[in-house]
Design an enzyme around this catalytic site. Structure first.
Site, short mmCIF file in Angstrom:
data_model
loop_
_atom_site.label_atom_id
_atom_site.label_comp_id
_atom_site.label_asym_id
_atom_site.label_seq_id
_atom_site.Cartn_x
_atom_site.Cartn_y
_atom_site.Cartn_z
N LYS A 26 0.84 -1.21 0.00
CA LYS A 26 0.00 0.00 0.00
C LYS A 26 0.88 1.26 0.00
CE LYS A 26 -3.78 -2.55 2.12
NZ LYS A 26 -4.60 -2.90 3.27
N GLN A 35 -4.82 -1.78 9.63
CA GLN A 35 -4.68 -3.08 8.99
C GLN A 35 -5.23 -4.18 9.89
OE1 GLN A 35 -3.69 -3.49 5.84
NE2 GLN A 35 -3.86 -5.71 5.89
N ASP A 93 -11.05 2.42 3.78
CA ASP A 93 -11.28 0.97 3.68
C ASP A 93 -12.76 0.67 3.46
OD1 ASP A 93 -9.21 -0.90 3.73
OD2 ASP A 93 -8.87 -0.65 5.88
N1 GUN Z 1 -6.79 -7.20 6.02
C1 GUN Z 1 -7.08 -7.94 4.92
N2 GUN Z 1 -7.60 -7.15 3.95
C2 GUN Z 1 -7.64 -5.90 4.46
C3 GUN Z 1 -8.09 -4.66 3.94
O1 GUN Z 1 -8.57 -4.53 2.80
N3 GUN Z 1 -7.97 -3.59 4.78
C4 GUN Z 1 -7.47 -3.70 6.04
N4 GUN Z 1 -7.42 -2.60 6.79
N5 GUN Z 1 -7.07 -4.84 6.56
C5 GUN Z 1 -7.15 -5.94 5.77
#
Ligand code: GUN
Length: 293
Positions: A52, A96, A119
């Protein structure tokens, strides 16, 4: 059988966003800024967050990574969320997942300001998505819809089976595909661990979205000829073939299923890169105040 190249589509999307960022900054607007909170050292989460941040660099966003130890208290984590909510330089941020077991995930998600929840996990954004109101759509389902569109895959009137009902993927995916919109209008069946006779559902499916997190779960005999198969699984399994000592495995037994498909996504290089592109897109929308004025 055509392989759906998520990596290529993701990079194309990011190129378009990079151009827009250059134009925004040339016109005197501030640099879009995404922040991420990473709790602990889970290998998968480390990799996702690193991707990211790399994507932020690619498109010209500023990024901030806030690392907290896995023994962080819920109170301290909530404080970090409040700080980002109140930081006017940060347009959007993510926490996350998964979080350590002593932390209530829902409490953390609900503490994120909906206008910065890129998100799309906050109940306000989920609710607005269900009601067709402007919102941040969670990144993986948004990325999958974009992939189908990039390959001109017609969804209207198709039977779609979603396997897995997580809040992050399966559940929002089933809602998006059933909507009365250009990339929806599917007849959706949401299957899960209590579904009886799963194969009777998958064999009728024109589109299968496999999002249960069980490596190589979907076998060749579960898929009809010509189906479109989207593999959301990314389970790390030990491997002697790679330097890192692990390999990513999808939820689909690729070698059996692919020959029967009209389209299929690989793992890696299918849905994963689209999740990143969608997060970047949501952050751009946040920076432009397109969703919440
Ligand atoms: N863990 C697995 N996929 C994601 C996601 O798209 N966003 C976040 N914040 N955590 C995750």
């Amino acid at each position: 059988m055509q392989l759906i190249d998520g990596k290529k589509i993701s990079l194309e999307l990011q190129e378009d966003i990079a151009i827009e960022v250059t134009q925004m900054m040339a016109s005197g607007l501030k640099q879009p800024h995404l922040a991420a909170i990473l709790v602990g050292n889970d290998g998968g989460s480390e990799t996702y967050v690193a991707s990211k941040i790399k994507a932020c660099e690619r498109v010209g966003f500023k990024s901030t990574l806030i690392r907290l130890p896995d023994y962080v208290t819920e109170e301290k984590l909530l404080q970090a969320v409040h700080d980002l909510n109140n930081n006017n330089d940060v347009d959007g941020f993510i926490v996350q997942l998964p979080l350590p077991r002593h932390i209530n995930e829902h409490k953390i998600i609900e503490a994120v300001k909906p206008s910065k929840d890129v998100d799309g996990f906050h109940p306000i954004n989920v609710g607005r998505m269900v009601l067709n109101l402007p919102c941040y759509v969670s990144a993986t389902p948004y990325g999958i819809v974009h992939l189908l569109s990039a390959y001109n895959i017609e969804t209207s009137g198709k039977n779609c089976v979603v396997i897995g009902r997580s809040h992050i993927v399966g559940s929002p995916m089933s809602i998006l595909l059933a909507k009365n919109t250009a990339l929806g209008n599917c007849t959706v069946t949401l299957c899960h661990s209590k579904t009886k006779d799963l194969i009777s559902h998958t064999l009728k499916a024109d589109i299968i979205i496999c999002a249960l997190g069980s490596p190589e779960f979907l076998k060749g005999n579960m898929v009809k000829d010509g189906a479109i198969v989207i593999d959301v699984g990314t389970t790390r399994v030990a491997s002697t073939e790679t330097k890192s000592g692990f390999k990513l495995k999808g939820d689909v037994m690729f070698d059996e299923v692919a020959p029967k498909c009209s389209y299929i996504t690989p793992v890696p290089g299918g849905v994963g890169p689209m999740t990143i592109a969608s997060l970047i897109k949501n952050t751009l929308l946040a920076a432009k105040k397109d969703i919440y004025k």
